[in-house]
Scaffold this motif. Sequence first.
Motif, PDB file in Angstrom:
ATOM      1  N   GLN A   1     -31.185  16.666  13.642  1.00 49.53           N
ATOM      2  CA  GLN A   1     -32.409  17.288  13.125  1.00 49.53           C
ATOM      3  C   GLN A   1     -33.456  17.465  14.217  1.00 49.53           C
ATOM      4  O   GLN A   1     -34.111  18.500  14.302  1.00 49.53           O
ATOM      5  N   GLU A   2     -33.620  16.451  15.065  1.00 50.23           N
ATOM      6  CA  GLU A   2     -34.600  16.533  16.143  1.00 50.23           C
ATOM      7  C   GLU A   2     -34.251  17.678  17.097  1.00 50.23           C
ATOM      8  O   GLU A   2     -35.110  18.467  17.478  1.00 50.23           O
ATOM      9  N   ALA A   3     -32.976  17.786  17.437  1.00 51.69           N
ATOM     10  CA  ALA A   3     -32.541  18.851  18.341  1.00 51.69           C
ATOM     11  C   ALA A   3     -32.787  20.229  17.723  1.00 51.69           C
ATOM     12  O   ALA A   3     -33.271  21.144  18.397  1.00 51.69           O
ATOM     13  N   LYS A   4     -32.505  20.358  16.440  1.00 46.84           N
ATOM     14  CA  LYS A   4     -32.728  21.649  15.777  1.00 46.84           C
ATOM     15  C   LYS A   4     -34.211  21.978  15.671  1.00 46.84           C
ATOM     16  O   LYS A   4     -34.618  23.125  15.837  1.00 46.84           O
TER      17      LYS A   4
ATOM     18  N   PHE B   1     -35.157  18.163  28.014  1.00 44.28           N
ATOM     19  CA  PHE B   1     -34.872  19.524  28.488  1.00 44.28           C
ATOM     20  C   PHE B   1     -35.290  20.556  27.442  1.00 44.28           C
ATOM     21  O   PHE B   1     -35.964  21.532  27.748  1.00 44.28           O
ATOM     22  N   LEU B   2     -34.902  20.315  26.192  1.00 40.96           N
ATOM     23  CA  LEU B   2     -35.266  21.235  25.108  1.00 40.96           C
ATOM     24  C   LEU B   2     -36.776  21.370  24.982  1.00 40.96           C
ATOM     25  O   LEU B   2     -37.298  22.472  24.844  1.00 40.96           O
ATOM     26  N   ARG B   3     -37.469  20.228  25.019  1.00 44.81           N
ATOM     27  CA  ARG B   3     -38.926  20.248  24.909  1.00 44.81           C
ATOM     28  C   ARG B   3     -39.541  21.136  25.991  1.00 44.81           C
ATOM     29  O   ARG B   3     -40.447  21.906  25.730  1.00 44.81           O
ATOM     30  N   GLU B   4     -39.045  21.000  27.207  1.00 49.61           N
ATOM     31  CA  GLU B   4     -39.619  21.745  28.315  1.00 49.61           C
ATOM     32  C   GLU B   4     -39.235  23.231  28.274  1.00 49.61           C
ATOM     33  O   GLU B   4     -40.076  24.092  28.448  1.00 49.61           O
ATOM     34  N   VAL B   5     -37.978  23.529  28.023  1.00 47.83           N
ATOM     35  CA  VAL B   5     -37.500  24.910  28.096  1.00 47.83           C
ATOM     36  C   VAL B   5     -37.960  25.755  26.915  1.00 47.83           C
ATOM     37  O   VAL B   5     -38.332  26.908  27.086  1.00 47.83           O
ATOM     38  N   LYS B   6     -37.956  25.183  25.729  1.00 47.15           N
ATOM     39  CA  LYS B   6     -38.262  25.988  24.543  1.00 47.15           C
ATOM     40  C   LYS B   6     -39.749  26.303  24.395  1.00 47.15           C
ATOM     41  O   LYS B   6     -40.125  27.143  23.604  1.00 47.15           O
ATOM     42  N   VAL B   7     -40.594  25.637  25.160  1.00 43.30           N
ATOM     43  CA  VAL B   7     -42.036  25.889  25.053  1.00 43.30           C
ATOM     44  C   VAL B   7     -42.434  27.143  25.830  1.00 43.30           C
ATOM     45  O   VAL B   7     -42.870  28.119  25.251  1.00 43.30           O
TER      46      VAL B   7
END
Length: 132
Positions: free
Chosen positions: A99-102, A71-77
């Motif tokens: 760390q990966e999430a941040k 989700f983070l990968r998709e939304v933050k791009v």
Amino acid sequence: MTTNVPTILLIDDDTDDQEMFLSALEFIDESIVCNTAPNGYEAIMQLNDADSLPDLIFLDLNMPVMNGVQFLREVKVAHKAKDVPVVIYSTASDNQTIQEAKQLGAFQFITKPEKFSELVGLLHGLLYPATR
């Protein structure tokens, strides 16, 4: 007149955790609006259809269909919600996961508390930092 009542999106597949989270928000302020989604994919669909974006997204990491990292990968791009702060709300607490999430753009990382009172304190501090 504008109010400072936050709107929240909680993305979590665990219904017990959802209920506790919603109860804690209601305890803090009954006027807080919180929508829920059972996984990252459903959350993205909700965000795509939303007229207005939430002030804060709480995101579990371990979910079916689309997990928190995906989700983070998709939304933050390149998503319209890319600037909405995302708070990781997970039972995971290892440094690599944090760390990966941040690195992917998470604003903060919270390990799910076991006690209701701890959750209320955490959420209150996040939502109303000036009143801590």
